[in-house]
Scaffold this active site. Structure first.
Site, mmCIF file in Angstrom:
data_model
loop_
_atom_site.group_PDB
_atom_site.id
_atom_site.type_symbol
_atom_site.label_atom_id
_atom_site.label_comp_id
_atom_site.label_asym_id
_atom_site.label_seq_id
_atom_site.Cartn_x
_atom_site.Cartn_y
_atom_site.Cartn_z
ATOM 1 N N LYS A 94 0.814 -1.217 0.000
ATOM 2 C CA LYS A 94 0.000 0.000 0.000
ATOM 3 C C LYS A 94 0.848 1.268 0.000
ATOM 4 O O LYS A 94 0.328 2.370 0.058
ATOM 5 C CB LYS A 94 -0.925 0.004 1.243
ATOM 6 C CG LYS A 94 -2.100 -0.960 1.107
ATOM 7 C CD LYS A 94 -3.204 -0.684 2.110
ATOM 8 C CE LYS A 94 -2.808 -1.140 3.484
ATOM 9 N NZ LYS A 94 -3.829 -1.077 4.512
ATOM 10 N N LYS A 108 -13.426 -17.095 9.153
ATOM 11 C CA LYS A 108 -14.106 -15.883 9.618
ATOM 12 C C LYS A 108 -13.812 -14.725 8.668
ATOM 13 O O LYS A 108 -14.679 -13.921 8.373
ATOM 14 C CB LYS A 108 -13.586 -15.487 11.003
ATOM 15 C CG LYS A 108 -14.078 -16.372 12.105
ATOM 16 C CD LYS A 108 -13.547 -15.906 13.431
ATOM 17 C CE LYS A 108 -12.051 -16.127 13.558
ATOM 18 N NZ LYS A 108 -11.638 -17.333 14.250
ATOM 19 N N LYS A 124 -11.508 -21.683 1.473
ATOM 20 C CA LYS A 124 -11.334 -22.217 2.825
ATOM 21 C C LYS A 124 -12.340 -21.550 3.758
ATOM 22 O O LYS A 124 -12.513 -20.336 3.713
ATOM 23 C CB LYS A 124 -9.904 -21.910 3.277
ATOM 24 C CG LYS A 124 -9.578 -22.331 4.693
ATOM 25 C CD LYS A 124 -8.145 -21.935 5.035
ATOM 26 C CE LYS A 124 -7.788 -22.338 6.442
ATOM 27 N NZ LYS A 124 -7.885 -21.347 7.467
HETATM 28 P P1 ADP Z 1 -10.314 -18.420 10.872
HETATM 29 O O1 ADP Z 1 -9.645 -18.719 9.549
HETATM 30 O O2 ADP Z 1 -11.793 -18.580 10.792
HETATM 31 O O3 ADP Z 1 -9.892 -17.058 11.432
HETATM 32 P P2 ADP Z 1 -8.540 -19.459 12.879
HETATM 33 O O4 ADP Z 1 -7.352 -18.985 12.090
HETATM 34 O O5 ADP Z 1 -8.896 -18.740 14.138
HETATM 35 O O6 ADP Z 1 -9.807 -19.503 11.904
HETATM 36 O O7 ADP Z 1 -8.336 -21.015 13.167
HETATM 37 C C1 ADP Z 1 -8.344 -21.646 14.418
HETATM 38 C C2 ADP Z 1 -7.968 -23.108 14.201
HETATM 39 O O8 ADP Z 1 -8.926 -23.751 13.329
HETATM 40 C C3 ADP Z 1 -6.601 -23.282 13.537
HETATM 41 O O9 ADP Z 1 -5.949 -24.360 14.161
HETATM 42 C C4 ADP Z 1 -6.911 -23.622 12.095
HETATM 43 O O10 ADP Z 1 -5.940 -24.478 11.538
HETATM 44 C C5 ADP Z 1 -8.278 -24.328 12.193
HETATM 45 N N1 ADP Z 1 -9.083 -24.009 10.983
HETATM 46 C C6 ADP Z 1 -9.610 -22.805 10.680
HETATM 47 N N2 ADP Z 1 -10.303 -22.852 9.515
HETATM 48 C C7 ADP Z 1 -10.214 -24.128 9.077
HETATM 49 C C8 ADP Z 1 -10.727 -24.813 7.916
HETATM 50 N N3 ADP Z 1 -11.473 -24.207 7.002
HETATM 51 N N4 ADP Z 1 -10.446 -26.133 7.794
HETATM 52 C C9 ADP Z 1 -9.699 -26.767 8.732
HETATM 53 N N5 ADP Z 1 -9.194 -26.186 9.823
HETATM 54 C C10 ADP Z 1 -9.437 -24.875 10.021
#
Ligand code: ADP
Ligand code: TRP
Length: 332
Positions: free
Chosen positions: A122, A205, A202
């Protein structure tokens, strides 16, 4: 892999847990809690602070994370479930570990590098908007891991680097002060495939394409019906491996059920509407009982508080011992 081991994992209270979190992070830990000698599971609320300033959200999400583990049946006989912020030894150890952590190691952390890259793209100052909480995040996480003498740390691929940093930090501490800290091993659960979200990317959130684990039955159905598919007619054969519906189904169903749905996809004659109905029924059947348990806990937060307080008391026994040996190694 887990037998006789001390295992530890944390999950950040930064949103309502979704099916991706359930299948990728929560269920592998629930299963492991039956195998390991002892499992530490905590709500990593201190780790949320570098990004989240909404006190109410952190509090609510913390209850949601704890209630999810309890509702999914984590083995409480051998699990210590607690809130990270209830352990003052965590920030204490973290600040001591700063002295054996090379700054260059933090410069290499994926999350920090991604934030710098975004700023650079940016045309802004490379460190714009980056606080020291984000920069030193891996040291706080090393303190979590090292405090309870964890042997194994089950995490998603995205967290592997952080566990490797904890190994490096423990290694350099031990090199200087003697063999005091247990060097942990990251474990990526083999069945933790990436769960796709409503739009096929994927589930996350950040993409707002997620299905909350314990949403009510009606909304669960509504969300599943919203999964994006291609425009194949019911008659046409379909590729199950290319379908979000099938990818989510396979995480809940038995081998025989998976084979049956695969055959239906490949043969043709089943529309996506019907496949979604099959998916809804399966997911709903698996989550019905845990949902009741979860709803009970969420409406009785005192029960969760009691469990977390007992967990913190137990975790602190080990935490104090480690902190004490670290302090006397460093200061005599
Ligand atoms: P988000 O992507 O929703 O912000 P986080 O990064 O907080 O999720 O993930 C928390 C845990 O859940 C991590 O250990 C991550 O590997 C697992 N996780 C998050 N999304 C997925 C997904 N779509 N498939 C498998 N595992 C996931
Ligand atoms: N950093 C992890 C995440 O973002 C959460 C976490 C904090 C953690 N401390 C931990 C995971 C210790 C494993 C071990 O998902």
């Amino acid at each position: 892999m887990f037998e006789g081991k001390v295992s530890l994992t944390g999950i950040k209270p930064t949103g309502t847990p979704h099916l991706g979190n359930l299948l990728g992070a929560i269920m592998p830990v629930v299963k492991m809690s039956n195998l390991a000698k002892k499992t530490y599971v905590f709500v990593a609320d201190l780790h949320a602070l570098n990004a989240v300033k909404d006190i109410k959200a952190i509090k609510e999400n913390s209850y949601e994370v704890a209630a999810t583990y309890l509702a999914m049946g984590i083995n409480m006989e051998k699990t210590v479930l607690f809130r990270q912020s209830d352990i003052p030894e965590v920030p204490q150890l973290s600040s001591l570990l700063m002295n054996v952590t090379p700054k260059g190691l933090m410069n290499r952390a994926h999350a920090y590098k991604a934030a710098v890259d975004k700023n650079t793209e940016k045309g802004e100052d490379p460190d714009a908007g980056i606080n020291m909480g984000l920069y030193t995040y891996p040291i706080l996480m090393a303190a979590d891991i090292l405090l309870y003498k964890s042997d194994v740390v089950p995490v998603g691929q995205d967290q592997k680097q952080h566990v490797e940093f904890a190994r490096d930090i423990a290694g350099s501490f031990n090199y200087i002060y003697g063999d005091i800290l247990t060097v942990p091993e990251p474990v990526i659960p083999p069945d933790a495939a990436s769960v796709p979200g409503l739009d096929g990317r994927k589930m996350s959130k950040s993409y707002n394409n997620y299905i909350p684990i314990f949403t009510d039955e009606k909304n669960l159905k509504k969300l599943i019906m919203r999964i994006i598919t291609d425009s194949k007619t019911p008659e046409e054969p379909k590729d199950p491996d290319d379908s979000t519906i099938f990818q989510i189904y396979r995480a809940f169903a038995s081998d025989a059920e998976i084979a049956e749905l695969r055959a239906k996809f490949e043969k043709g004659g089943m529309g996506y509407g019907e496949a979604k109905q099959i998916l809804f029924e399966k997911v709903n059947a698996c989550l019905k009982e845990p949902r009741e348990k979860y709803n009970h806990l969420i409406s009785h937060p005192k029960e969760i508080d009691e469990i977390l307080a007992a967990g913190a008391a137990e975790a602190r026994v080990e935490a104090k011992k480690t902190l004490q040996s670290v302090l006397s190694a460093m200061l005599g």
